[in-house]
Design a protein around this motif. Structure first.
Motif, PDB file in Angstrom:
ATOM      1  N   ARG A  49      -0.804 -17.835  -2.007  1.00 27.57           N
ATOM      2  CA  ARG A  49      -0.574 -16.391  -2.029  1.00 27.57           C
ATOM      3  C   ARG A  49      -1.529 -15.697  -2.983  1.00 27.57           C
ATOM      4  NH1 ARG A  49       4.173 -19.023  -2.621  1.00 27.57           N
ATOM      5  NH2 ARG A  49       5.759 -18.718  -1.034  1.00 27.57           N
ATOM      6  N   GLY A  50      -1.991 -14.524  -2.599  1.00 26.45           N
ATOM      7  CA  GLY A  50      -2.829 -13.709  -3.477  1.00 26.45           C
ATOM      8  C   GLY A  50      -4.309 -13.986  -3.303  1.00 26.45           C
ATOM      9  N   VAL A  51      -5.098 -12.978  -3.641  1.00 29.29           N
ATOM     10  CA  VAL A  51      -6.548 -13.057  -3.445  1.00 29.29           C
ATOM     11  C   VAL A  51      -7.152 -14.202  -4.254  1.00 29.29           C
ATOM     12  CG1 VAL A  51      -8.731 -11.827  -3.716  1.00 29.29           C
ATOM     13  CG2 VAL A  51      -6.712 -10.595  -2.966  1.00 29.29           C
ATOM     14  N   LYS A  52      -6.770 -14.294  -5.511  1.00 28.28           N
ATOM     15  CA  LYS A  52      -7.365 -15.294  -6.403  1.00 28.28           C
ATOM     16  C   LYS A  52      -7.119 -16.720  -5.899  1.00 28.28           C
ATOM     17  CE  LYS A  52      -7.706 -15.956 -11.383  1.00 28.28           C
ATOM     18  NZ  LYS A  52      -7.110 -15.601 -12.675  1.00 28.28           N
ATOM     19  N   ALA A  69      -3.555  -8.431   4.631  1.00 26.45           N
ATOM     20  CA  ALA A  69      -2.860  -7.166   4.869  1.00 26.45           C
ATOM     21  C   ALA A  69      -3.889  -6.066   5.072  1.00 26.45           C
ATOM     22  CB  ALA A  69      -1.948  -6.831   3.704  1.00 26.45           C
ATOM     23  N   GLY A  70      -3.624  -5.172   5.998  1.00 21.85           N
ATOM     24  CA  GLY A  70      -4.577  -4.118   6.329  1.00 21.85           C
ATOM     25  C   GLY A  70      -4.399  -2.838   5.552  1.00 21.85           C
ATOM     26  N   ASN A  71      -3.292  -2.701   4.817  1.00 19.40           N
ATOM     27  CA  ASN A  71      -3.040  -1.446   4.106  1.00 19.40           C
ATOM     28  C   ASN A  71      -3.219  -1.591   2.597  1.00 19.40           C
ATOM     29  OD1 ASN A  71      -0.766  -3.002   3.673  1.00 19.40           O
ATOM     30  ND2 ASN A  71       0.680  -1.334   3.941  1.00 19.40           N
ATOM     31  N   ILE A  72      -4.275  -2.254   2.186  1.00 21.27           N
ATOM     32  CA  ILE A  72      -4.556  -2.472   0.767  1.00 21.27           C
ATOM     33  C   ILE A  72      -5.355  -1.298   0.219  1.00 21.27           C
ATOM     34  CG2 ILE A  72      -5.702  -3.999  -0.879  1.00 21.27           C
ATOM     35  CD1 ILE A  72      -3.260  -5.223   0.477  1.00 21.27           C
ATOM     36  N   SER A  73      -4.973  -0.874  -0.964  1.00 19.81           N
ATOM     37  CA  SER A  73      -5.713   0.199  -1.625  1.00 19.81           C
ATOM     38  C   SER A  73      -5.874  -0.167  -3.090  1.00 19.81           C
ATOM     39  CB  SER A  73      -4.943   1.511  -1.490  1.00 19.81           C
ATOM     40  OG  SER A  73      -5.612   2.516  -2.172  1.00 19.81           O
ATOM     41  N   PRO A  74      -7.028  -0.205  -3.645  1.00 18.81           N
ATOM     42  CA  PRO A  74      -8.344   0.034  -3.065  1.00 18.81           C
ATOM     43  C   PRO A  74      -8.787  -1.158  -2.209  1.00 18.81           C
ATOM     44  CG  PRO A  74      -8.590  -0.600  -5.345  1.00 18.81           C
ATOM     45  CD  PRO A  74      -7.114  -0.486  -5.082  1.00 18.81           C
ATOM     46  N   ILE A  75      -9.557  -0.866  -1.201  1.00 19.34           N
ATOM     47  CA  ILE A  75      -9.979  -1.866  -0.223  1.00 19.34           C
ATOM     48  C   ILE A  75     -10.934  -2.895  -0.843  1.00 19.34           C
ATOM     49  CG2 ILE A  75     -11.919  -0.525   0.674  1.00 19.34           C
ATOM     50  CD1 ILE A  75      -9.492  -2.674   2.733  1.00 19.34           C
ATOM     51  N   ASP A  76     -11.580  -2.537  -1.954  1.00 19.26           N
ATOM     52  CA  ASP A  76     -12.538  -3.443  -2.610  1.00 19.26           C
ATOM     53  C   ASP A  76     -11.903  -4.757  -3.045  1.00 19.26           C
ATOM     54  OD1 ASP A  76     -14.324  -1.417  -2.270  1.00 19.26           O
ATOM     55  OD2 ASP A  76     -14.247  -0.722  -4.356  1.00 19.26           O
ATOM     56  N   VAL A  77     -10.596  -4.765  -3.182  1.00 21.81           N
ATOM     57  CA  VAL A  77      -9.889  -5.967  -3.623  1.00 21.81           C
ATOM     58  C   VAL A  77     -10.073  -7.112  -2.636  1.00 21.81           C
ATOM     59  CG1 VAL A  77      -7.588  -6.891  -4.121  1.00 21.81           C
ATOM     60  CG2 VAL A  77      -8.189  -4.603  -4.883  1.00 21.81           C
ATOM     61  N   ILE A  78     -10.143  -6.800  -1.329  1.00 25.58           N
ATOM     62  CA  ILE A  78     -10.179  -7.862  -0.311  1.00 25.58           C
ATOM     63  C   ILE A  78     -11.436  -7.875   0.549  1.00 25.58           C
ATOM     64  CG2 ILE A  78      -7.683  -8.121  -0.103  1.00 25.58           C
ATOM     65  CD1 ILE A  78      -7.987  -6.367   2.488  1.00 25.58           C
ATOM     66  N   THR A  79     -12.413  -7.035   0.251  1.00 27.79           N
ATOM     67  CA  THR A  79     -13.583  -6.953   1.142  1.00 27.79           C
ATOM     68  C   THR A  79     -14.379  -8.258   1.214  1.00 27.79           C
ATOM     69  OG1 THR A  79     -14.808  -5.935  -0.661  1.00 27.79           O
ATOM     70  CG2 THR A  79     -13.936  -4.472   1.038  1.00 27.79           C
ATOM     71  N   HIS A  80     -14.321  -9.076   0.179  1.00 27.14           N
ATOM     72  CA  HIS A  80     -15.093 -10.320   0.171  1.00 27.14           C
ATOM     73  C   HIS A  80     -14.387 -11.473   0.891  1.00 27.14           C
ATOM     74  CE1 HIS A  80     -12.337 -10.656  -3.191  1.00 27.14           C
ATOM     75  NE2 HIS A  80     -12.555 -11.950  -3.204  1.00 27.14           N
ATOM     76  N   LYS A  98       1.359  -5.010   3.943  1.00 25.49           N
ATOM     77  CA  LYS A  98       1.410  -5.980   2.853  1.00 25.49           C
ATOM     78  C   LYS A  98       2.855  -6.294   2.468  1.00 25.49           C
ATOM     79  CE  LYS A  98       0.672  -2.363  -0.596  1.00 25.49           C
ATOM     80  NZ  LYS A  98      -0.259  -1.811  -1.564  1.00 25.49           N
ATOM     81  N   GLU A  99       3.772  -5.353   2.697  1.00 21.60           N
ATOM     82  CA  GLU A  99       5.185  -5.583   2.391  1.00 21.60           C
ATOM     83  C   GLU A  99       5.775  -6.629   3.335  1.00 21.60           C
ATOM     84  OE1 GLU A  99       3.867  -2.455   2.760  1.00 21.60           O
ATOM     85  OE2 GLU A  99       3.968  -1.788   0.667  1.00 21.60           O
ATOM     86  N   ASP A 100       5.428  -6.530   4.621  1.00 22.80           N
ATOM     87  CA  ASP A 100       5.900  -7.524   5.597  1.00 22.80           C
ATOM     88  C   ASP A 100       5.342  -8.908   5.280  1.00 22.80           C
ATOM     89  OD1 ASP A 100       7.215  -5.478   6.881  1.00 22.80           O
ATOM     90  OD2 ASP A 100       5.763  -5.309   8.531  1.00 22.80           O
ATOM     91  N   LEU A 101       4.098  -8.948   4.841  1.00 20.56           N
ATOM     92  CA  LEU A 101       3.461 -10.214   4.487  1.00 20.56           C
ATOM     93  C   LEU A 101       4.161 -10.854   3.286  1.00 20.56           C
ATOM     94  CD1 LEU A 101       1.181 -12.171   5.147  1.00 20.56           C
ATOM     95  CD2 LEU A 101      -0.313 -10.832   3.673  1.00 20.56           C
ATOM     96  N   ALA A 102       4.521 -10.041   2.305  1.00 27.71           N
ATOM     97  CA  ALA A 102       5.224 -10.548   1.124  1.00 27.71           C
ATOM     98  C   ALA A 102       6.613 -11.064   1.488  1.00 27.71           C
ATOM     99  CB  ALA A 102       5.333  -9.462   0.064  1.00 27.71           C
ATOM    100  N   ARG A 109       6.884  -9.146  -4.563  1.00 29.37           N
ATOM    101  CA  ARG A 109       5.767  -8.214  -4.715  1.00 29.37           C
ATOM    102  C   ARG A 109       4.908  -8.199  -3.462  1.00 29.37           C
ATOM    103  NH1 ARG A 109       4.601  -5.512  -9.154  1.00 29.37           N
ATOM    104  NH2 ARG A 109       2.441  -5.607  -8.532  1.00 29.37           N
ATOM    105  N   PRO A 110       4.411  -7.022  -3.081  1.00 31.81           N
ATOM    106  CA  PRO A 110       3.506  -6.959  -1.920  1.00 31.81           C
ATOM    107  C   PRO A 110       2.285  -7.860  -2.121  1.00 31.81           C
ATOM    108  CG  PRO A 110       4.185  -4.772  -2.569  1.00 31.81           C
ATOM    109  CD  PRO A 110       4.681  -5.712  -3.633  1.00 31.81           C
ATOM    110  N   THR A 111       1.890  -8.551  -1.082  1.00 30.97           N
ATOM    111  CA  THR A 111       0.818  -9.541  -1.161  1.00 30.97           C
ATOM    112  C   THR A 111      -0.373  -9.111  -0.309  1.00 30.97           C
ATOM    113  OG1 THR A 111       2.509 -11.234  -1.387  1.00 30.97           O
ATOM    114  CG2 THR A 111       0.315 -11.991  -0.875  1.00 30.97           C
ATOM    115  N   CYS A 112      -1.585  -9.195  -0.893  1.00 36.12           N
ATOM    116  CA  CYS A 112      -2.804  -8.817  -0.173  1.00 36.12           C
ATOM    117  C   CYS A 112      -3.141  -9.805   0.923  1.00 36.12           C
ATOM    118  CB  CYS A 112      -3.982  -8.766  -1.133  1.00 36.12           C
ATOM    119  SG  CYS A 112      -3.899  -7.443  -2.316  1.00 36.12           S
ATOM    120  N   CYS A 113      -3.115 -11.073   0.596  1.00 34.60           N
ATOM    121  CA  CYS A 113      -3.485 -12.078   1.586  1.00 34.60           C
ATOM    122  C   CYS A 113      -2.826 -13.408   1.266  1.00 34.60           C
ATOM    123  CB  CYS A 113      -4.998 -12.232   1.671  1.00 34.60           C
ATOM    124  SG  CYS A 113      -5.788 -12.752   0.167  1.00 34.60           S
TER     125      CYS A 113
END
Length: 152
Positions: A49-52, A69-80, A98-102, A109-113
């Motif tokens: 879980r999580g970008v890191k 998740a497609g509704n991340i703000s700021p988008i820079d967190v997951i662009t890579h 991101k809430e459904d993913l979490a 907590r909402p999860t980016c990826c």
């Protein structure tokens, strides 16, 4: 109970908050199947879980399915993350919330990826549980690959 109109409004709100890079985006059916896979992987401890954590796993050569998740703000967190996935030949898919993913990943907590692995890092799964996870995984990955090939 919520009416159909309220449900439609929440769906539209989710879709309006989507990042412009959220492609390939899962449709309703694929999204439901993907979240089910994430839930099953979470129960069998085959989930990062999580970008890191996801980035670290991909760089170490772990294979699996990356759900972003497609509704991340700021988008820079997951662009890579999609670029890393493409270089490592790891299939990835965006889902709207991101809430459904979490919720599917068993975190509050909402999860980016998340990265769905085919087998746990520690320990072993039961034969039946492993077969179910593998069957769901192969079905979702084939759908994701089909969607991605039709998109590009």
């Amino acid at each position: 109970m919520g009416s159909d109109n309220e449900v439609e409004k929440s769906e539209k709100k989710k879709m309006s908050a989507l990042a412009p890079i959220a492609k390939p985006l899962a449709g309703k059916k694929l999204c439901k199947r993907t979240l089910k896979l994430v839930r099953r992987a979470s129960e069998s401890k085959c989930l990062k879980r999580g970008v890191k954590e996801v980035v670290k796993s991909i760089r170490r050569g772990n294979k699996g399915l990356c759900v972003i998740a497609g509704n991340i703000s700021p988008i820079d967190v997951i662009t890579h993350v999609p670029i890393l996935c493409e270089e490592a030949e790891v299939p990835y898919i965006y889902i709207p919330s991101k809430e459904d993913l979490a919720t599917a990943g068993a975190t509050k907590r909402p999860t980016c990826c998340v990265l769905v692995l085919t087998k746990p890092n520690k320990g072993e799964l039961g034969q039946e549980e492993e077969e179910k996870l593998k069957a769901d995984y192969t079905q979702v990955v084939s759908d994701v690959n089909e969607l991605a090939s039709s998109l590009y």
